[in-house]
Design an enzyme around this catalytic site. Structure first.
Site, short mmCIF file in Angstrom:
data_model
loop_
_atom_site.label_atom_id
_atom_site.label_comp_id
_atom_site.label_asym_id
_atom_site.label_seq_id
_atom_site.Cartn_x
_atom_site.Cartn_y
_atom_site.Cartn_z
N HIS A 135 31.04 52.65 43.73
CA HIS A 135 31.92 53.00 44.86
C HIS A 135 31.58 54.40 45.39
O HIS A 135 31.53 54.62 46.60
CB HIS A 135 33.39 52.99 44.42
CG HIS A 135 33.92 51.64 44.04
ND1 HIS A 135 34.61 51.42 42.86
CD2 HIS A 135 33.89 50.44 44.68
CE1 HIS A 135 34.99 50.15 42.80
NE2 HIS A 135 34.56 49.53 43.89
N LYS A 146 45.07 40.24 41.63
CA LYS A 146 45.20 40.34 40.17
C LYS A 146 46.06 41.57 39.82
O LYS A 146 46.14 42.51 40.60
CB LYS A 146 43.82 40.50 39.54
CG LYS A 146 43.06 39.20 39.51
CD LYS A 146 41.68 39.40 38.91
CE LYS A 146 40.62 39.31 39.96
NZ LYS A 146 39.33 39.83 39.58
N ARG A 187 26.21 44.44 46.73
CA ARG A 187 25.40 44.67 45.54
C ARG A 187 24.25 43.70 45.46
O ARG A 187 23.13 44.04 45.14
CB ARG A 187 26.26 44.51 44.28
CG ARG A 187 27.12 45.70 43.99
CD ARG A 187 28.22 45.33 43.06
NE ARG A 187 29.17 44.46 43.73
CZ ARG A 187 30.42 44.31 43.36
NH1 ARG A 187 30.86 44.93 42.30
NH2 ARG A 187 31.23 43.53 44.03
P1 ADP Z 1 37.63 44.44 46.59
O1 ADP Z 1 38.67 43.88 45.67
O2 ADP Z 1 38.11 44.72 47.97
O3 ADP Z 1 36.30 43.74 46.58
P2 ADP Z 1 36.41 46.53 45.03
O4 ADP Z 1 37.06 47.79 44.57
O5 ADP Z 1 35.94 45.60 43.96
O6 ADP Z 1 37.44 45.91 46.02
O7 ADP Z 1 35.17 46.86 45.95
C1 ADP Z 1 35.33 47.53 47.17
C2 ADP Z 1 34.02 47.45 47.92
O8 ADP Z 1 33.02 48.15 47.20
C3 ADP Z 1 33.48 46.02 48.09
O9 ADP Z 1 32.83 45.95 49.35
C4 ADP Z 1 32.49 45.88 46.98
O10 ADP Z 1 31.47 44.95 47.31
C5 ADP Z 1 31.96 47.28 46.93
N1 ADP Z 1 31.44 47.60 45.61
C6 ADP Z 1 32.03 47.46 44.41
N2 ADP Z 1 31.23 47.85 43.42
C7 ADP Z 1 30.07 48.25 44.00
C8 ADP Z 1 28.83 48.74 43.51
N3 ADP Z 1 28.58 48.86 42.22
N4 ADP Z 1 27.88 49.05 44.42
C9 ADP Z 1 28.13 48.89 45.73
N5 ADP Z 1 29.25 48.41 46.26
C10 ADP Z 1 30.22 48.10 45.41
#
Ligand code: ADP
Length: 162
Positions: A18, A42, A91
């Site tokens: 992130h 969740k 990703r």
């Molecule tokens: P959501 O529940 O909205 O997917 P996340 O916190 O899991 O929220 O992710 C927020 C955003 O960051 C999403 O677009 C996700 O694809 C991206 N993201 C999460 N982890 C990574 C990572 N390791 N590298 C790049 N982007 C990421």
């Protein structure tokens, strides 16, 4: 007109993936808002105020980034904040289908909205908040996967030595 972009997500917790996306994005805009969704499907490990504080502690100083939270529709929040730009991270191909669906749905809800996809550094392309939580819960080492403040919070949460 200054350009504001919104990077929405659950951030439960904020990872180095992130952070990588946030740092790449802020270079392109005048201001970036990291926006935490409060209506996660969740049950989250960290509360919204905890997630906000962890993100704030994890960001380098002096960047035009603020951390906020929102509930309700993302497109409504973006409109309130005066932004038409959403940042999402990609990703791998596995993210693509869901992200495409969300981008097109958001565009349907507000045709002015543009979703911009950013790819992280390769070293974070396998990294998910879910995996980080599992590793931490099982006592594994999360060094290099999350900012130090997040590591400390995970240790406190699971009360073990990572
Ligand atoms: P959501 O529940 O909205 O997917 P996340 O916190 O899991 O929220 O992710 C927020 C955003 O960051 C999403 O677009 C996700 O694809 C991206 N993201 C999460 N982890 C990574 C990572 N390791 N590298 C790049 N982007 C990421």
């Amino acid at each position: 007109m200054s350009k504001l972009a919104i990077y929405p997500g659950t951030f439960d917790p904020f990872t180095n993936g992130h952070l990588d996306i946030a740092l790449r994005s802020v270079r392109l805009f005048d201001h970036l808002v990291i926006a935490i969704t409060t209506n996660a499907k969740k049950t989250p490990l960290f509360t919204v105020p905890q997630r906000k504080a962890l993100i704030e502690k994890s960001l380098p100083e002096g960047l035009d980034i603020t951390v906020e939270s929102f509930d309700g529709l993302l497109v409504d929040y973006a409109q309130e904040r005066g932004s038409i730009i959403l940042i999402r991270g990609l990703r791998a191909v596995s993210d693509f289908e869901y992200e495409l669906q969300m981008a097109l749905l958001n565009r349907r809800l507000n045709p002015a909205i543009e979703t911009i996809f950013k790819m992280p550094s390769e070293e974070y392309s396998f990294l998910t908040s879910t995996a980080v939580k599992e590793i931490a819960q099982l006592g594994g080492c999360v060094d290099g996967l999350v900012p130090v403040a997040v590591k400390a919070a995970l240790i406190e949460k699971f009360n073990n030595n990572l």
